[in-house]
Scaffold this active site. Structure first.
Site, short mmCIF file in Angstrom:
data_model
loop_
_atom_site.label_atom_id
_atom_site.label_comp_id
_atom_site.label_asym_id
_atom_site.label_seq_id
_atom_site.Cartn_x
_atom_site.Cartn_y
_atom_site.Cartn_z
N HIS A 120 1.83 2.17 -3.52
CA HIS A 120 0.80 2.95 -4.22
C HIS A 120 0.80 4.40 -3.75
O HIS A 120 0.76 5.33 -4.57
CB HIS A 120 -0.59 2.35 -3.95
CG HIS A 120 -0.81 1.01 -4.57
ND1 HIS A 120 -0.50 0.73 -5.88
CD2 HIS A 120 -1.34 -0.13 -4.05
CE1 HIS A 120 -0.84 -0.53 -6.15
NE2 HIS A 120 -1.32 -1.07 -5.06
N GLU A 149 0.82 -1.21 0.00
CA GLU A 149 0.00 0.00 0.00
C GLU A 149 0.86 1.27 0.00
O GLU A 149 0.51 2.26 -0.64
CB GLU A 149 -0.95 -0.01 1.20
CG GLU A 149 -2.02 -1.08 1.14
CD GLU A 149 -2.84 -1.02 -0.13
OE1 GLU A 149 -3.12 0.10 -0.61
OE2 GLU A 149 -3.18 -2.09 -0.67
#
Length: 223
Positions: free
Chosen positions: A31, A28
């Site tokens: 990203h 995550e």
């Protein structure tokens, strides 16, 4: 298989769980930082550019990861309209988490290969005889499962159906006039996961592809 570690190798399970949680967090963060690089600071403003796992973990996704070997974290919030340039940013943001999982799989594979070369008896008794002892045995099990699961997470996310990262990668390669239609498919995400679960249970095409990838990975690093 992972649950059996909890009962028979609790220390190994605890170490592996920590490694896998860290893998989800890094996915995550990949990203989020990629989006920040291309002009979108949404994740930073919402406190998601942090290594604190409590900010990222999804309870159901975590349970599935630790029991079935496939799971997810809470997606980092990204405002794609702020990405500049848009299509390049969308591609890099979408593929960033996958690259991180593949990198982790490679690193754990290299560690597994090193253990095989330097501690062959420990690797043999751990993976073939199921007898784990000492630091080498624990490290072998952690590397084995962490490498395979990171590989599966990367390939799973490459599937080009919403809301998986593969659909965003596909979007970045298509003309922008098609993007609104693909975004609308996110509302059917639950059906996507149901189809994937059925495919795995029935040993369908996706399941066979993952099996082939894992077998190839093990042949590469264990021979």
């Amino acid at each position: 298989m992972l649950l059996s570690l909890l009962f028979h190798e609790p220390l190994t399970f605890a170490i592996l769980a920590s490694v896998l949680i860290f893998s989800l967090v890094l996915h995550e963060l990949g990203h989020g930082y990629a989006a920040y690089f291309f002009g979108d600071d949404t994740a930073r403003r919402m406190g998601r550019l942090t290594f604190n796992p409590l900010k990222h973990l999804d309870p159901i996704g975590l349970i599935l990861l630790l029991t079935a070997g496939v799971g997810w974290a809470k997606p980092v919030p990204i405002n794609t309209t702020r990405l500049r340039p848009y299509r390049t940013g969308l591609f890099v943001v979408s593929i960033a988490g996958i690259v991180i999982n593949l990198t982790l799989a490679l690193l754990f594979g290299i560690l597994l290969y090193w253990l095989k070369e330097t501690q062959p008896e420990a690797v043999y008794y751990t993976l073939v005889r199921g007898q784990t002892s000492g630091w080498a045995g624990i490290l072998t099990l952690v590397s084995f499962y962490a490498g395979l699961i990171n590989l599966v997470l990367a390939l799973f996310n490459l599937v080009p159906v919403p809301p998986l990262d593969g659909s965003r990668i596909l979007m970045s390669l298509l003309p922008e006039r098609y993007h609104p239609y693909i975004w609308q498919l996110d509302r059917y995400a639950i059906y996507t996961f149901l189809v994937i679960v059925v495919d795995i249970k029935m040993h369908g095409p996706l399941s066979r592809m993952l099996d082939w990838a894992q077998n190839s990975y093990l042949r590469l690093f264990l021979g």
